[in-house]
Write a protein that holds these residues in place. Structure first.
Motif, short mmCIF file in Angstrom:
data_model
loop_
_atom_site.label_atom_id
_atom_site.label_comp_id
_atom_site.label_asym_id
_atom_site.label_seq_id
_atom_site.Cartn_x
_atom_site.Cartn_y
_atom_site.Cartn_z
N GLN A 117 58.77 17.30 85.85
CA GLN A 117 59.35 16.62 87.00
C GLN A 117 58.90 15.16 87.12
N THR A 118 57.71 14.84 86.61
CA THR A 118 57.19 13.47 86.76
C THR A 118 57.27 12.65 85.49
N ARG A 119 57.75 13.25 84.39
CA ARG A 119 57.73 12.54 83.10
C ARG A 119 58.46 11.20 83.18
N GLU A 120 59.60 11.17 83.85
CA GLU A 120 60.38 9.93 83.93
C GLU A 120 59.60 8.83 84.65
N GLN A 121 58.98 9.17 85.78
CA GLN A 121 58.22 8.18 86.54
C GLN A 121 56.99 7.72 85.77
N VAL A 122 56.33 8.66 85.09
CA VAL A 122 55.13 8.30 84.32
C VAL A 122 55.51 7.39 83.15
N ASP A 123 56.63 7.69 82.48
CA ASP A 123 57.07 6.83 81.37
C ASP A 123 57.32 5.41 81.87
N SER A 124 57.93 5.30 83.04
CA SER A 124 58.20 3.97 83.61
C SER A 124 56.90 3.25 83.93
N LEU A 125 55.95 3.96 84.53
CA LEU A 125 54.66 3.36 84.86
C LEU A 125 53.93 2.94 83.59
N ALA A 126 53.94 3.81 82.57
CA ALA A 126 53.23 3.51 81.32
C ALA A 126 53.82 2.27 80.65
#
Length: 412
Positions: free
Chosen positions: A185-194
């Motif tokens: 569920q958070t992979r997309e947000q984490v990829d953007s942050l990274a």
């Protein structure tokens, strides 16, 4: 068929049967509507049947985590990849599909036709296997077509990578890390942050980000890792690391349940050559409870009373079967998240940084030993190809995150 191969095939089929038990029971609950839409991705539909088929295949492949949840995530991504491929006019040919299936069969020492029959006997359609490979092949074509011309590898980068991987010149690196945990569920947000954090060029800013976002135990030190030989790192990450200058941050590195970033704090040649390793001997003991205070305390107590990997057998004898796994694998065969933790450990040291993908089990990871070898000289072409693939992988992750952000996804 030889006795050895018959035994191996039997073990594989038994594994299929065990993996299937928990999945077939759930399938029956909606058997009458198995082909009705479960998820819509833009104009493309995913049926309940496809979800169950993919989940069963993932369970058979011993994929960590909740197979059904992972099935949904993979199928959503597959639809996005296939849509991008269709727009780009890319379609996998039959030869490529059969080659990919052959590689899957080879991993369990079976012929492709026997592999397909074994899966079919337990309910996995051949079309499910084909679909599993088609999206990956199509996506490779999309990324190559879209970004291939943008990836230029310099001679200097190749020189540094060769020096880092050879046994003739010792190189050690001083790194800092940020390891951001993810869920589907958070992979997309984490990829953007990274991606944003990869633009950092200040040591102070990276240290602050590590303290804020990292889930690794190094976060208390601002992500700082001690000096290590470059050959301790997984081979497919060495070109990425050695291409960094002081203060530069790597592209995001995808792990099974996290995204990692590395900042170069220092790199130096040493008088002693860097060894290459033919095998890494390590042990993993699975402790129920994940990263709860009780389980972490149990892990600490265990670490304080054992001296070597062999001591784990005495601890595991009263635990459920399968709790302890000990492997001696070639470096390239070790899962990337495990390999990164092992890179930080000396013999008989322990890490408790990892959990299983569903976070229900803490992994008590112990380095047992490294077997050194004299490796063959690396070709410049192979090194350039490895660097190129690493860059393309970063582009692919960013593009997939963009496609997902722009897509209309409805889950029922």
């Amino acid at each position: 068929m030889s006795r050895k191969k018959t035994d191996m095939t039997s073990r594989f089929i038994l594994g299929i049967a065990a993996a299937a038990l928990g999945l077939f029971g759930a399938t029956a609950s909606f058997a009458q509507s198995a082909f009705s839409p479960a998820i819509q991705v833009n104009d493309r539909v995913i049926s309940y049947y496809e979800i169950e088929q993919r989940a069963l295949l993932l369970a058979i492949m011993n994929t960590p985590g909740d197979a059904r949840k992972l099935s949904r995530e993979q199928l959503i991504e597959d639809r996005l990849k296939l849509e991008a491929a269709e727009i780009a006019g890319i379609s996998p040919n039959e030869g490529g599909i059969q080659s990919a299936i052959g590689q899957m069969a080879k991993r369990v020492n079976m012929k492709p036709e026997d592999f397909i029959k074994a899966l079919a006997a337990e309910g996995v359609d051949e079309e499910t296997i084909r679909s599993f490979t088609i999206s990956g092949i199509a996506w490779q074509g999309v990324i190559q077509n879209r970004y291939g011309s943008q990836v230029q590898i310099t001679e200097e980068e190749i020189d540094r990578a060769i020096a880092a991987n050879s046994g003739t010149g010792g190189i050690r690196v001083l790194l800092s890390e940020i390891v951001i945990p993810t869920t589907p569920q958070t992979r997309e947000q984490v990829d953007s942050l990274a991606t944003q954090l990869s633009e950092i060029r200040s040591f102070a800013d990276f240290e602050a980000a590590a303290r804020t976002y990292s889930g690794s135990k190094t976060k208390v030190d601002g992500g700082k890792i001690n000096w290590m030989s470059i050959t301790n790192l997984p081979a497919n990450l060495r070109p990425l690391i050695t291409s960094l200058g002081p203060g530069e941050v790597s592209d995001p590195v995808q792990l099974p349940n996290a995204v990692a970033l590395f900042q170069m704090r220092g790199i130096e040649e040493t008088s002693a050559p860097s060894p290459k390793y033919s095998a890494i001997d390590y042990a993993m003991l699975y402790l129920p409870g994940g990263r709860t205070a009780e389980t972490l305390a149990q892990a600490t107590e265990m670490r304080d009373r054992i001296d070597r990997c062999d001591d784990l057998y005495g601890i595991a004898k009263d635990m459920p079967q399968g709790s302890l796994i000990r492997e001696a694998q070639a470096p390239g065969e070790i899962a990337r998240d495990v390999a990164l933790e092992l890179a930080k450990l000396d013999d008989n040291e322990v890490s408790t940084a990892l959990t299983t993908q569903n976070r229900q089990m803490l992994i008590f990871l112990m380095m047992c030993g490294r077997t050194a070898e004299l490796g063959e000289e690396l070709s410049r072409e192979d090194v350039a190809a490895a660097l190129r693939q690493q860059r393309l992988a970063s582009f692919a992750n960013s593009y997939l995150a963009q496609l997902r952000a722009e897509a209309i996804i409805v889950q029922k």
